[in-house]
Design a protein around this motif. Sequence first.
Motif, mmCIF file in Angstrom:
data_model
loop_
_atom_site.group_PDB
_atom_site.id
_atom_site.type_symbol
_atom_site.label_atom_id
_atom_site.label_comp_id
_atom_site.label_asym_id
_atom_site.label_seq_id
_atom_site.Cartn_x
_atom_site.Cartn_y
_atom_site.Cartn_z
ATOM 1 N N ALA A 82 0.760 -1.273 -0.046
ATOM 2 C CA ALA A 82 -0.226 -0.070 0.203
ATOM 3 C C ALA A 82 0.788 0.716 0.241
ATOM 4 O O ALA A 82 0.397 2.370 -0.283
ATOM 5 C CB ALA A 82 -1.255 -0.327 1.185
ATOM 6 N N ALA A 83 1.653 1.299 0.415
ATOM 7 C CA ALA A 83 3.042 2.355 0.854
ATOM 8 C C ALA A 83 3.726 2.246 -0.722
ATOM 9 O O ALA A 83 3.902 3.693 -0.744
ATOM 10 C CB ALA A 83 3.895 1.541 2.248
ATOM 11 N N LEU A 84 3.816 1.411 -1.580
ATOM 12 C CA LEU A 84 4.355 2.248 -2.785
ATOM 13 C C LEU A 84 3.619 3.065 -3.691
ATOM 14 O O LEU A 84 2.482 3.198 -3.780
ATOM 15 C CB LEU A 84 4.734 0.399 -3.352
ATOM 16 N N PRO A 85 4.971 4.061 -3.955
ATOM 17 C CA PRO A 85 4.142 4.966 -4.710
ATOM 18 C C PRO A 85 3.530 4.937 -6.240
ATOM 19 O O PRO A 85 3.023 5.711 -7.147
ATOM 20 C CB PRO A 85 5.034 6.373 -4.653
ATOM 21 N N PHE A 86 3.756 3.381 -6.762
ATOM 22 C CA PHE A 86 3.617 2.923 -7.997
ATOM 23 C C PHE A 86 2.386 1.961 -7.925
ATOM 24 O O PHE A 86 2.589 1.321 -6.807
ATOM 25 C CB PHE A 86 4.864 3.220 -9.344
ATOM 26 N N ARG A 87 2.314 1.355 -8.571
ATOM 27 C CA ARG A 87 1.145 -0.183 -8.996
ATOM 28 C C ARG A 87 2.728 -0.435 -9.983
ATOM 29 O O ARG A 87 3.119 -0.583 -10.298
ATOM 30 C CB ARG A 87 0.413 0.413 -9.898
ATOM 31 N N LEU A 88 2.553 -2.052 -9.471
ATOM 32 C CA LEU A 88 3.084 -3.210 -10.007
ATOM 33 C C LEU A 88 2.883 -3.243 -11.302
ATOM 34 O O LEU A 88 2.006 -3.138 -11.809
ATOM 35 C CB LEU A 88 3.089 -4.132 -8.441
ATOM 36 N N THR A 89 4.034 -3.422 -12.131
ATOM 37 C CA THR A 89 3.660 -4.672 -13.398
ATOM 38 C C THR A 89 3.536 -5.696 -12.752
ATOM 39 O O THR A 89 3.543 -6.538 -12.120
ATOM 40 C CB THR A 89 4.962 -3.932 -14.202
ATOM 41 N N ARG A 90 2.793 -6.076 -14.001
ATOM 42 C CA ARG A 90 1.866 -7.196 -14.654
ATOM 43 C C ARG A 90 3.378 -8.066 -14.526
ATOM 44 O O ARG A 90 2.719 -9.271 -13.518
ATOM 45 C CB ARG A 90 1.334 -7.748 -15.595
ATOM 46 N N HIS A 91 4.725 -8.347 -14.854
ATOM 47 C CA HIS A 91 5.577 -9.152 -14.653
ATOM 48 C C HIS A 91 6.110 -8.684 -12.924
ATOM 49 O O HIS A 91 6.252 -9.764 -13.118
ATOM 50 C CB HIS A 91 6.732 -8.151 -15.664
ATOM 51 N N GLN A 92 6.020 -7.135 -12.572
ATOM 52 C CA GLN A 92 6.464 -8.054 -10.576
ATOM 53 C C GLN A 92 5.155 -8.243 -10.470
ATOM 54 O O GLN A 92 5.274 -9.595 -9.226
ATOM 55 C CB GLN A 92 5.968 -6.732 -10.443
ATOM 56 N N THR A 93 3.927 -8.218 -10.219
ATOM 57 C CA THR A 93 2.898 -9.480 -9.685
ATOM 58 C C THR A 93 3.014 -10.434 -10.230
ATOM 59 O O THR A 93 3.057 -11.358 -9.028
ATOM 60 C CB THR A 93 1.633 -9.382 -9.865
ATOM 61 N N ALA A 94 3.188 -10.791 -11.054
ATOM 62 C CA ALA A 94 3.517 -12.204 -11.254
ATOM 63 C C ALA A 94 5.288 -13.346 -10.773
ATOM 64 O O ALA A 94 4.860 -14.366 -10.264
ATOM 65 C CB ALA A 94 4.038 -12.734 -13.077
ATOM 66 N N GLU A 153 14.971 -21.649 -10.535
ATOM 67 C CA GLU A 153 13.503 -21.685 -11.054
ATOM 68 C C GLU A 153 13.793 -20.146 -11.604
ATOM 69 O O GLU A 153 14.993 -18.859 -11.049
ATOM 70 C CB GLU A 153 12.971 -21.479 -10.373
ATOM 71 N N VAL A 154 13.067 -19.193 -12.653
ATOM 72 C CA VAL A 154 13.589 -17.923 -12.903
ATOM 73 C C VAL A 154 12.546 -17.340 -12.773
ATOM 74 O O VAL A 154 10.849 -17.916 -13.891
ATOM 75 C CB VAL A 154 14.105 -18.459 -14.579
ATOM 76 N N SER A 155 12.427 -16.044 -12.565
ATOM 77 C CA SER A 155 11.778 -15.076 -12.948
ATOM 78 C C SER A 155 11.988 -14.149 -13.993
ATOM 79 O O SER A 155 12.888 -13.785 -13.250
ATOM 80 C CB SER A 155 10.618 -14.477 -11.564
ATOM 81 N N GLU A 156 11.095 -13.432 -14.009
ATOM 82 C CA GLU A 156 11.453 -12.801 -15.567
ATOM 83 C C GLU A 156 10.975 -11.527 -15.086
ATOM 84 O O GLU A 156 9.236 -11.367 -15.524
ATOM 85 C CB GLU A 156 11.306 -13.406 -17.328
ATOM 86 N N ILE A 157 11.029 -10.546 -14.907
ATOM 87 C CA ILE A 157 10.672 -8.778 -15.256
ATOM 88 C C ILE A 157 10.870 -8.122 -16.845
ATOM 89 O O ILE A 157 11.906 -7.687 -17.043
ATOM 90 C CB ILE A 157 11.515 -8.484 -14.143
ATOM 91 N N ALA A 158 10.207 -9.024 -17.881
ATOM 92 C CA ALA A 158 10.203 -8.946 -19.065
ATOM 93 C C ALA A 158 10.519 -7.405 -19.784
ATOM 94 O O ALA A 158 10.360 -6.924 -20.697
ATOM 95 C CB ALA A 158 9.627 -9.764 -20.619
ATOM 96 N N ALA A 159 9.586 -6.354 -19.122
ATOM 97 C CA ALA A 159 9.275 -5.293 -19.376
ATOM 98 C C ALA A 159 9.541 -3.895 -17.989
ATOM 99 O O ALA A 159 9.486 -4.286 -17.446
ATOM 100 C CB ALA A 159 7.912 -5.186 -20.237
ATOM 101 N N PRO A 160 10.124 -2.776 -18.318
ATOM 102 C CA PRO A 160 9.575 -1.882 -17.169
ATOM 103 C C PRO A 160 8.294 -1.211 -17.235
ATOM 104 O O PRO A 160 7.680 -1.630 -17.850
ATOM 105 C CB PRO A 160 11.248 -1.126 -18.101
ATOM 106 N N PRO A 161 8.376 -0.827 -15.921
ATOM 107 C CA PRO A 161 7.351 -0.272 -16.047
ATOM 108 C C PRO A 161 7.224 1.046 -17.260
ATOM 109 O O PRO A 161 7.475 1.140 -17.482
ATOM 110 C CB PRO A 161 7.450 0.452 -14.624
ATOM 111 N N ALA A 162 5.349 0.648 -17.238
ATOM 112 C CA ALA A 162 4.613 1.390 -18.273
ATOM 113 C C ALA A 162 4.914 3.102 -18.104
ATOM 114 O O ALA A 162 5.451 3.420 -19.713
ATOM 115 C CB ALA A 162 3.732 0.704 -18.362
#
Length: 666
Positions: free
Chosen positions: A239-251, A415-424
């Motif tokens: 809640a304290a983050l000043p932005f919304r997480l991206t789809r990749h971050q959430t995944a 295991e691999v998690s990938e943040i494939a794109a930067p915040p929009a």
Amino acid sequence: MRDLPGVGATLEHSLAGLGLRSAGDLLGHPPFRYEPAAPERSVAELMIGEEATIEGEVRQVGSRRSGRRLTLVEALVSDGTGEVSCVWFNQTWLLEKLLPGTRLRARGQLRRGSFAVKAYDLGEPRATADNAPVYPASEEVSLKRLRGLVERVLPLARELPDPLPASLRARLGLPFRSDALFALHRPERQGQGEEGRRRLAFDELLVFQLALARIAQDRDSSEAPALGAPGSLIKSYLAALPFRLTRHQTAALVEIDGDLAGSRPMQRLLQGDVGSGKTVVALYALLRAVEAGYQGALMAPTETLAEQHFLTVEEICRGLGVECLLLTSALPAKEHAAARARIASGEAQIAIGTHALIQKEVQFWRLAVAVVDEQHRFGVEQRTALSEDHSPHVLHMSATPIPRTLALTLYGDLEVSEIAAPPAARKPVVTSWVFEDRSAEAYRRLRKHLDAGRQVYVVCPLVEDSAGQARAAEQEAERLRKGELAGYQIGCMHGRLRPADRREIMARFKARELDVLVATTVIEVGVDVPNATVMIVQEADRFGLAQLHQLRGRVGRGAEQSYCLLVSRPKEELSEPAQRRLEALVRTSDGFELAEVDLEIRGEGQLLGARQSGLSDFRFTRLRADRALLEQARAAARELAPTLAGSPLEGELKERFAELELGELA
Ligand code: ADP
Ligand code: MG
């Protein structure tokens, strides 16, 4: 090596310079290409410009000077159909060998009435043969010398046992190892050398994958605290983050939650380009540990980076009432001891540091999650070290772009998690390449940004030693204070500063007390100031592509449009690779694409984090081309791992990964 004829102390030393210390090393010294086939011609048949091989008898020999630095050796050679003058450049010692009556085989080209010799043999054909191997040689050890030595030791290959089970070898259609070595060094037809190389590459990959399979097995038998599901601390954090997480971050968070819920220690690689937002994810994992009553640790490869992480993390943690501390070897002994005590008592909930964190004297109270930043810099060894004593869940972060499939197979145990794109919200950094004579204009543009309240990085040219580097940065800062950027607040940051001073400068820059930060590459990683929107890189041609990409990642972190100016001498004065690097950076900011370009410019051996991860020991493997082979090796490793004990492959595994202390992995 000295057992070999003609090898004395000097040659032995020169060979060692090429990494060749034994007959085995010679066998494992792969050619990087083969001479293409050239037709055999009689002297009468020779055509101008065509590469061909001729054979005949030396009739007459002599030398003459041509120009200031060239000496030509000329031998008149006859083969019954005619005579031709063969020429060599600057090899006067040949005069003694090319005595009249000598049989000569020469490969070369007819040019301006003479046969320019590229390779020759005075006895057995070898250098002139079709598909003759071309080895990486050095100034001290010629190609000819290497060919001779390899020829000498090649028969030893006959005696080498083949560690691959016959059924597997047959199924994959691979040659015997000894045949592969012969094919590699003495191919009889085009393409045979490559077949040999593939078999040898398979062996390398298999042994590597077996090592990884062992690490994975080890993990099955150890336990980490199961952390259950996220709770209220995590809720406040998000809640304290000043932005919304991206789809990749959430995944990535979902995947991490899945790992943390169980007691099998997590070993996950979080991949994402610079600025893609990995830190938020890392801190999430650390807070999951804290929330469940455990500790988290974040380990960075350098002090600067550890300090940067500390600044970022501490700020957020303060708001959440979570205790953080920084532990590096730069701390004075007393403070170091105090920090260790806080870690041991559990008072510190999150510890951030360099590998000082995994020294024996550091005992965690209850460590549940460890985050390792830039894992490729630690290599396989440290990956295991961290999980030895304590069995925490481990998250490895890497900004080195390796295609996902490749990462999966190379780091088979992760295991691999990938943040494939930067915040929009992020706009791509506008990059331009400007020449020194126009840099006045660049500074004028810079002042406009400063006047609009933005901040700026000026990256100083690379100099050899760190003292020189520090001096250059100080001088540049001074020059700018008096010159182009007079009136602005200018700070200077380099590796020679004490960590406390560095931290203070970073804090002042973050707090906007400084407008400009003149820096060396210490700012390459980890620095995060979204209001800094312009970067000037001086003498940009001196930096590597990956390094420039990392540097550029320091801007473009906020919603504002950011700019990167690469300054260099005029284009014509730069080497071709330097031109290609700068052009690529202007063209794209895609890390994967740049990695490909880098690979093209620099060649295989330099691949990405290869050196750091122990992959540089691969002699035969070409990671990009051998993708399919890698998959086969991975599958074979899974199949063979359970019955490895006592097999010849286990011997190779031990030899190759001796430094890994396999005993502890088993
Ligand atoms: P890196 O992957 O290089 O570690 P960081 O985690 O440092 O990237 O993130 C870069 C910047 O982007 C930081 O300023 C961070 O606050 C910001 N950021 C991260 N996630 C988001 C998001 N979802 N939306 C907007 N900004 C974000
Ligand atoms: Mg980061």
